[in-house]
Design a protein around this motif. Structure first.
Motif, PDB file in Angstrom:
ATOM      1  N   GLN A  53       0.839  -1.204   0.000  1.00 47.17           N
ATOM      2  CA  GLN A  53       0.000   0.000   0.000  1.00 47.17           C
ATOM      3  C   GLN A  53       0.870   1.250   0.000  1.00 47.17           C
ATOM      4  O   GLN A  53       1.963   1.246   0.584  1.00 47.17           O
ATOM      5  N   ASP A  54       0.375   2.306  -0.621  1.00 45.74           N
ATOM      6  CA  ASP A  54       1.110   3.572  -0.677  1.00 45.74           C
ATOM      7  C   ASP A  54       0.851   4.391   0.574  1.00 45.74           C
ATOM      8  O   ASP A  54       0.248   5.471   0.538  1.00 45.74           O
ATOM      9  N   ASN A  55       1.295   3.844   1.717  1.00 45.32           N
ATOM     10  CA  ASN A  55       1.163   4.577   2.973  1.00 45.32           C
ATOM     11  C   ASN A  55       2.451   4.440   3.771  1.00 45.32           C
ATOM     12  O   ASN A  55       3.450   3.896   3.281  1.00 45.32           O
ATOM     13  N   THR A  56       2.459   4.948   4.977  1.00 45.92           N
ATOM     14  CA  THR A  56       3.679   4.936   5.786  1.00 45.92           C
ATOM     15  C   THR A  56       3.967   3.575   6.406  1.00 45.92           C
ATOM     16  O   THR A  56       5.075   3.321   6.868  1.00 45.92           O
ATOM     17  N   SER A 110       1.128  -3.007   7.060  1.00 45.02           N
ATOM     18  CA  SER A 110      -0.244  -3.012   6.578  1.00 45.02           C
ATOM     19  C   SER A 110      -0.996  -4.172   7.235  1.00 45.02           C
ATOM     20  O   SER A 110      -0.388  -5.117   7.740  1.00 45.02           O
ATOM     21  N   GLN A 315     -11.107  -2.241   0.995  1.00 45.10           N
ATOM     22  CA  GLN A 315     -10.963  -0.802   1.245  1.00 45.10           C
ATOM     23  C   GLN A 315     -12.172  -0.220   1.972  1.00 45.10           C
ATOM     24  O   GLN A 315     -12.069   0.831   2.611  1.00 45.10           O
ATOM     25  N   SER A 385      -7.053   1.311  -7.118  1.00 51.78           N
ATOM     26  CA  SER A 385      -6.527   2.640  -7.437  1.00 51.78           C
ATOM     27  C   SER A 385      -7.355   3.671  -6.693  1.00 51.78           C
ATOM     28  O   SER A 385      -8.574   3.757  -6.902  1.00 51.78           O
ATOM     29  N   ALA A 386      -6.722   4.424  -5.828  1.00 51.51           N
ATOM     30  CA  ALA A 386      -7.424   5.337  -4.925  1.00 51.51           C
ATOM     31  C   ALA A 386      -8.011   6.526  -5.662  1.00 51.51           C
ATOM     32  O   ALA A 386      -7.528   6.946  -6.724  1.00 51.51           O
ATOM     33  N   ASN A 390      -8.431   7.046   0.837  1.00 49.72           N
ATOM     34  CA  ASN A 390      -7.653   5.802   0.815  1.00 49.72           C
ATOM     35  C   ASN A 390      -6.366   5.966   0.007  1.00 49.72           C
ATOM     36  O   ASN A 390      -6.019   7.080  -0.424  1.00 49.72           O
ATOM     37  N   VAL A 391      -5.658   4.864  -0.219  1.00 45.57           N
ATOM     38  CA  VAL A 391      -4.402   4.878  -0.979  1.00 45.57           C
ATOM     39  C   VAL A 391      -4.401   3.670  -1.913  1.00 45.57           C
ATOM     40  O   VAL A 391      -5.144   2.710  -1.724  1.00 45.57           O
ATOM     41  N   ASP A 392      -3.529   3.722  -2.929  1.00 48.05           N
ATOM     42  CA  ASP A 392      -3.402   2.584  -3.838  1.00 48.05           C
ATOM     43  C   ASP A 392      -2.984   1.345  -3.054  1.00 48.05           C
ATOM     44  O   ASP A 392      -2.202   1.427  -2.098  1.00 48.05           O
ATOM     45  N   ALA A 393      -3.486   0.179  -3.484  1.00 48.78           N
ATOM     46  CA  ALA A 393      -3.163  -1.067  -2.778  1.00 48.78           C
ATOM     47  C   ALA A 393      -3.175  -2.240  -3.744  1.00 48.78           C
ATOM     48  O   ALA A 393      -3.990  -2.292  -4.673  1.00 48.78           O
TER      49      ALA A 393
END
Length: 404
Positions: A53-56, A110, A315, A385-386, A390-393
Motif C-alpha cells: 500500500q502507498d502509505n507509511t 499493513s 478498502q 486505485s485510490a 484511501n491509498v493505492d493497494a
C-alpha cells in the motif's frame, strides 16, 4: 385380603422400578450409540498473503495455517451436539503484518487480519425434526448470502456467534429464521469479541419466478450505552430461461436507523443486479448503494462477510461517512477443471462534496481448483486505485486447503 393387596402393591412397584430401569438403560444405550456413531472432521487452510500500500506502514506478508477440528454426535430423539476447535498459526516465521484489534504489531505493517489464536469455534446443542432446527451455543449463522449476517470465512479466524437460533419451515417454500445473539466472536481473536443483544429475523418464500426475502436485523452492543442499529429490508432474486441463456436478476432495498447518545440518523441501501449465463460463462452487472445521511454517516453492515462485497482489497470494510456507490461488472467460468472469476468495481460517494466524490476503482481476479475429494488450491489478486480517499493497494493470496 390385606396380604393380597400388599402383594399387588409390591408387584406394581417392582414393575414401575423395572420400567424405569429399562427406560434408563435404553436411554443410556442411545446416548452411547450417539456418541460412538458421530462424525469427526478436520479442515486445514495454508495461505500466503501479501499487501503493498502507498502509505507509511511497511508492506505486509503472512504465511498462516488455520486448523479446524470438530466432532458432531449422532442423534438421540432429535438432539445432537457439536464441538469444534480452531487454531491459527504463523508458519516459518512469516508474520510481518499488523492486526490492530488483536494488538499484534500495531502500526508497523499493513493489515492482514489473521491473528494467532486458539479458541472454541463452535459448541452447541441442536434439536432437529422435519420442520424445525434449533441450536443453543456458539455457532455459525449466515443470512442473505452474507450481505448482512455472515461468518467471514475468508479470514483464518472466522466469525461465529454465541446465540439461540431457530429455523422453521411450516409449509413448502416458506422459511423462517430467528436468532438472539449475546456475543459476536469476531475475526480478531477473543480480546476483540463484542457482547451484544442482537435480534436477527429473516423470512423467505420461494415463488415460481424467484425468492422473496424480508428481514429485520436489530443490533445492539451490550455495553451500557444506547447504540441501537436497526436494519429492515426486502429483497427479490431469481432467474428465467431465454432459449439457451439463463437470465439472472436481483433487487433489494433496506432502511437503517441508528440511535445513540451522540448520533441519530437514517440511511438507505439499494441493490440492482442483472446477469446472464451462456456458453458456461456467468456475467453480472450490478449497482449497489450504501447510502449516507448528509455526508455524516454511512450505511453499516457490522455482521457481514465484508470481503465478499465491494472489492477484495477490503478498502470499504467500514462505509465512508459520504456513503458508497459501487458499480460493478463480473465474469466467471470454468477452465482446466477449475473456476475463474474477474470483476471490476467503480466507486463513488453517495453524498458528494468538494473534497470527496471519486472513491477509486478496483480490479479482482481469481482461479480456484479442487483436487480429488478433499483438496483445493487457489490464487487471487486485487489491485485498488485510490480516488479522493484511501491509498493505492495491491494484494495477492495463494492457498492450499484440505477437508476430511
Amino acid at each position: 385380603m390385606r396380604t393380597l393387596q400388599l402383594s399387588k402393591l409390591k408387584l406394581a412397584l417392582a414393575a414401575a422400578f423395572l420400567g424405569v430401569t429399562v427406560s434408563q438403560s435404553v436411554f443410556a444405550q442411545s446416548v452411547t450409540e450417539a456418541l460412538t456413531t458421530g462424525k469427526a472432521y478436520g479442515d486445514f487452510n495454508l495461505r500466503y498473503e501479501s499487501v503493498e500500500q502507498d502509505n507509511t506502514a511497511k508492506d505486509a506478508s503472512a504465511l498462516t495455517l488455520r486448523t479446524r477440528l470438530g466432532y458432531t454426535s449422532g442423534s438421540v430423539n432429535g438432539f445432537s451436539a457439536t464441538i469444534e476447535m480452531e487454531d491459527s498459526r504463523i508458519v516459518m516465521g512469516q508474520g510481518d503484518f499488523t492486526v490492530g484489534p488483536a494488538g499484534y504489531n500495531s502500526g508497523l505493517y499493513s493489515v492482514i487480519a489473521d491473528p494467532e489464536t486458539t479458541e472454541l469455534d463452535q459448541g452447541f446443542i441442536q434439536y432437529k425434526n422435519e420442520k424445525l432446527t434449533a441450536k443453543l451455543g456458539r455457532q455459525v449463522i449466515t443470512m442473505d448470502g452474507h450481505r448482512f449476517v455472515g461468518h467471514v470465512g475468508w479470514r483464518q479466524d472466522r466469525q461465529t456467534f454465541d446465540a439461540m437460533s431457530v429455523a422453521y419451515a411450516p409449509v413448502k417454500d416458506l422459511s423462517i429464521k430467528y436468532a438472539y445473539v449475546t456475543q459476536r466472536n469476531r475475526i480478531f481473536a477473543q480480546a476483540a469479541d463484542i457482547d451484544s443483544k442482537d435480534h436477527l429475523v429473516n423470512v423467505s418464500y420461494d415463488t415460481s419466478v424467484g425468492k422473496l426475502v424480508g428481514y429485520s436485523y436489530l443490533l445492539e452492543m451490550d455495553n451500557d450505552t444506547e447504540n441501537a442499529l436497526d436494519t429492515i429490508g426486502l429483497s427479490f432474486t431469481g432467474s428465467a430461461k431465454a432459449g439457451e441463456t439463463k437470465i439472472l436478476y436481483a433487487v433489494e432495498y433496506a432502511k437503517q436507523s441508528n440511535e445513540s447518545a451522540t448520533t441519530d440518523y437514517d440511511v438507505d441501501y439499494v441493490k440492482l443486479e442483472a446477469g446472464a449465463v451462456f456458453s458456461g460463462i456467468t456475467t453480472k452487472l450490478g449497482y449497489e448503494v450504501l447510502g449516507s445521511d448528509d455526508g455524516l454517516y454511512g450505511f453499516s453492515t457490522p455482521l457481514a462477510t465484508l470481503h465478499k462485497f465491494n472489492g477484495w482489497s477490503d478498502q470499504f470494510l467500514s462505509t465512508p461517512a459520504q456513503g458508497l456507490v459501487d458499480t460493478y461488472i463480473s465474469l466467471a467460468g470454468k477452465l482446466a477443471g477449475g473456476g475463474w472469476a474477474i470483476a471490476y468495481h467503480g466507486f463513488q460517494a453517495d453524498e458528494t462534496s468538494l473534497d470527496v466524490d471519486d472513491l477509486g476503482n478496483e480490479l479482482n481476479a481469481s482461479y480456484v481448483k479442487k483436487f480429488g475429494k478433499n483438496y483445493v488450491a487457489g490464487i487471487k489478486y486485487a489491485t485498488y486505485s485510490a480516488g479522493d480517499i484511501n491509498v493505492d493497494a495491491d494484494k495477492v493470496w495463494v492457498w492450499l486447503g484440505a477437508k476430511f
